[in-house]
Design an enzyme around this catalytic site. Structure first.
Site, PDB file in Angstrom:
ATOM      1  N   LYS A  51     -26.488  46.717  14.828  1.00 33.10           N
ATOM      2  CA  LYS A  51     -25.153  46.740  14.228  1.00 33.10           C
ATOM      3  C   LYS A  51     -25.095  45.672  13.158  1.00 33.10           C
ATOM      4  O   LYS A  51     -25.525  44.554  13.373  1.00 33.10           O
ATOM      5  CB  LYS A  51     -24.122  46.382  15.311  1.00 33.10           C
ATOM      6  CG  LYS A  51     -23.336  47.546  15.872  1.00 33.10           C
ATOM      7  CD  LYS A  51     -22.151  46.981  16.680  1.00 33.10           C
ATOM      8  CE  LYS A  51     -21.086  48.023  16.877  1.00 33.10           C
ATOM      9  NZ  LYS A  51     -21.421  49.046  17.861  1.00 33.10           N
ATOM     10  N   PHE A  54     -21.128  45.765   8.101  1.00 33.25           N
ATOM     11  CA  PHE A  54     -20.490  46.882   7.397  1.00 33.25           C
ATOM     12  C   PHE A  54     -20.872  48.249   7.940  1.00 33.25           C
ATOM     13  O   PHE A  54     -20.468  49.263   7.409  1.00 33.25           O
ATOM     14  CB  PHE A  54     -20.815  46.806   5.905  1.00 33.25           C
ATOM     15  CG  PHE A  54     -20.262  45.569   5.268  1.00 33.25           C
ATOM     16  CD1 PHE A  54     -18.916  45.483   4.939  1.00 33.25           C
ATOM     17  CD2 PHE A  54     -21.076  44.480   5.036  1.00 33.25           C
ATOM     18  CE1 PHE A  54     -18.406  44.338   4.378  1.00 33.25           C
ATOM     19  CE2 PHE A  54     -20.563  43.320   4.462  1.00 33.25           C
ATOM     20  CZ  PHE A  54     -19.228  43.249   4.133  1.00 33.25           C
ATOM     21  N   GLY A  55     -21.654  48.266   8.995  1.00 32.92           N
ATOM     22  CA  GLY A  55     -22.046  49.557   9.546  1.00 32.92           C
ATOM     23  C   GLY A  55     -23.254  49.416  10.445  1.00 32.92           C
ATOM     24  O   GLY A  55     -23.681  48.304  10.735  1.00 32.92           O
ATOM     25  N   VAL A  57     -27.300  50.641  11.852  1.00 36.25           N
ATOM     26  CA  VAL A  57     -28.623  51.062  11.412  1.00 36.25           C
ATOM     27  C   VAL A  57     -29.225  51.965  12.488  1.00 36.25           C
ATOM     28  O   VAL A  57     -29.160  51.636  13.672  1.00 36.25           O
ATOM     29  CB  VAL A  57     -29.539  49.838  11.188  1.00 36.25           C
ATOM     30  CG1 VAL A  57     -30.891  50.275  10.649  1.00 36.25           C
ATOM     31  CG2 VAL A  57     -28.882  48.840  10.241  1.00 36.25           C
ATOM     32  N   ASP A 166     -31.786  32.816   1.234  1.00 38.97           N
ATOM     33  CA  ASP A 166     -31.245  32.975   2.586  1.00 38.97           C
ATOM     34  C   ASP A 166     -32.318  33.341   3.608  1.00 38.97           C
ATOM     35  O   ASP A 166     -32.094  34.168   4.475  1.00 38.97           O
ATOM     36  CB  ASP A 166     -30.140  34.053   2.547  1.00 38.97           C
ATOM     37  CG  ASP A 166     -29.113  33.849   3.659  1.00 38.97           C
ATOM     38  OD1 ASP A 166     -29.097  32.759   4.260  1.00 38.97           O
ATOM     39  OD2 ASP A 166     -28.363  34.789   3.935  1.00 38.97           O
TER      40      ASP A 166
HETATM   41  P1  AMP Z   1     -28.108  44.496   9.354  1.00 43.38           P
HETATM   42  O1  AMP Z   1     -26.857  45.249   9.119  1.00 43.38           O
HETATM   43  O2  AMP Z   1     -29.070  44.573   8.224  1.00 43.38           O
HETATM   44  O3  AMP Z   1     -27.874  43.098   9.842  1.00 43.38           O
HETATM   45  O4  AMP Z   1     -28.845  45.251  10.559  1.00 43.38           O
HETATM   46  C1  AMP Z   1     -28.375  45.188  11.855  1.00 43.38           C
HETATM   47  C2  AMP Z   1     -29.537  45.167  12.831  1.00 43.38           C
HETATM   48  O5  AMP Z   1     -30.252  46.393  12.795  1.00 43.38           O
HETATM   49  C3  AMP Z   1     -30.587  44.126  12.513  1.00 43.38           C
HETATM   50  O6  AMP Z   1     -30.252  42.898  13.026  1.00 43.38           O
HETATM   51  C4  AMP Z   1     -31.835  44.717  13.148  1.00 43.38           C
HETATM   52  O7  AMP Z   1     -31.884  44.425  14.520  1.00 43.38           O
HETATM   53  C5  AMP Z   1     -31.633  46.188  12.979  1.00 43.38           C
HETATM   54  N1  AMP Z   1     -32.328  46.657  11.782  1.00 43.38           N
HETATM   55  C6  AMP Z   1     -31.838  46.655  10.525  1.00 43.38           C
HETATM   56  N2  AMP Z   1     -32.714  47.179   9.668  1.00 43.38           N
HETATM   57  C7  AMP Z   1     -33.802  47.525  10.386  1.00 43.38           C
HETATM   58  C8  AMP Z   1     -35.070  48.121  10.044  1.00 43.38           C
HETATM   59  N3  AMP Z   1     -35.360  48.443   8.798  1.00 43.38           N
HETATM   60  N4  AMP Z   1     -35.957  48.337  11.037  1.00 43.38           N
HETATM   61  C9  AMP Z   1     -35.653  47.998  12.315  1.00 43.38           C
HETATM   62  N5  AMP Z   1     -34.484  47.420  12.679  1.00 43.38           N
HETATM   63  C10 AMP Z   1     -33.560  47.191  11.742  1.00 43.38           C
END
Ligand code: AMP
EC number: 2.7.11.1
Length: 309
Positions: A51, A54-55, A57, A166
């Site tokens: 999560k 903004f949405g 994954v 970052d």
């Molecule tokens: P984010 O919105 O980018 O913070 O993504 C939320 C969470 O989804 C991250 O903290 C990861 O645990 C997981 N996640 C995001 N992108 C990926 C990816 N490309 N491959 C695997 N896990 C992902």
């Protein structure tokens, strides 16, 4: 007429990318019938991977090619509410043009009435942050490998005039072999002088020049990977304190203390990165050649990647 999806948002015609792997991936991802744009119906959606603000994954697979990706779904309403449309657009454009084994690929994007979808490389081993929580610290081999991978990825970014700003465990994902993938949208763009000097991210990784709101350059990334190296080996970041003010104070003094158990080679590297003066920080090329990194790194490159260009 309609063109296949392209990641260029600015409209300038760019030739197809150079790497063979990219050609193949683009073919796999863009060859929809009649060259229409991709839609959500082109994917089979799997389990949620995480999560975000903004949405969500999701693990996803292209129906046609069975190509596995991570599909990030962002809600337009939330992005608009925060006034982040332009930032998202710019960040998509930057990340889509970064092609490096240690930077999470953004293959493509599309949108419908309510959502923006980002088609991302899938990082099978998930977040470095979670691994660190589970095992508390990483060993010298894993940390040195990550340092070499990040130094190489950041060299590539800086050549393209992209500053990350970052780097921290929350923004790093792990590939199939445990290789690190820089994976976030905190990308800062080309000209730092034109950027608003916004404060974001964990205080623990903020370099002095950002705390003092001076103009900064790509050397902020050297500071961040110094903080990261320390945190991975020690289990907590070097300037961690009970209060924000105390953290700021310790960063500005560079109040750096090493636990005696920390190997001397790593102490040497970290102390050469955590310098108040940006120009005094060890350059990326010298991180890759640092004796402790050379002694412990076990970096492997994926076979499909050619390091030329
Ligand atoms: P984010 O919105 O980018 O913070 O993504 C939320 C969470 O989804 C991250 O903290 C990861 O645990 C997981 N996640 C995001 N992108 C990926 C990816 N490309 N491959 C695997 N896990 C992902």
């Amino acid at each position: 007429g309609s063109r296949p999806d392209t990641v260029m948002l600015s409209g300038s015609a760019q030739p197809t990318p150079r790497l063979p792997s990219t050609h193949l991936l683009n073919r796999l991802l863009f060859s929809t019938p009649f060259r229409r744009r991709l839609t959500i119906d082109d994917f089979e959606i799997g389990r949620p991977l995480g999560k975000g603000k903004f949405g969500n994954v999701y693990l996803a697979r292209l129906k046609e090619s069975h190509f596995i990706v991570a599909l990030k779904v962002l809600f337009k309403s939330q992005i608009e509410k925060e006034g982040l449309e332009h930032q998202l657009r710019r960040e998509i454009e930057i990340q889509a043009h970064l092609q490096h084994p240690n930077i999470l690929r953004l293959y493509n994007y599309f949108h419908d009435a309510r959502r923006v979808y980002l088609i991302l490389e899938y990082a099978p081993r998930g977040e470095l942050y979670k691994e660190l929580q589970k095992s508390h610290t990483l060993d010298e081999q894993h940390t040195a490998t990550i340092m070499e991978e990040l130094a190489d990825a950041l060299t590539y970014c800086h050549e393209k005039k992209v500053i990350h700003r970052d780097i921290k465990p929350e923004n790093l994902l792990l590939g199939f072999k445990g290789e690190v993938k820089i994976a976030d949208f905190g990308w800062s763009v080309h000209t730092p002088s034109l950027r608003r000097k916004t404060m974001c991210g964990t205080l623990d990784y903020l370099p002095p020049e950002m705390i003092e709101r001076r103009t900064y350059n790509e050397k902020v990334d050297l500071w961040c990977i110094g903080v990261l190296c320390y945190e991975l080996l020690v289990g907590y970041p070097p300037f961690e304190s009970p209060s924000h003010n105390e953290t700021y104070r310790r960063i500005l003094k560079v109040d750096l203390r090493f636990p005696p158990s920390l190997p001397l080679g790593a102490q040497d590297l970290v102390s050469k990165l955590l310098r108040y003066q940006p120009l005094e920080r060890l350059p990326l090329a010298q991180i890759m050649e640092h004796p402790w990194v050379r002694a412990h790194s076990r970096r492997v490159l994926p076979p499909s990647v050619q390091m030329a260009s």
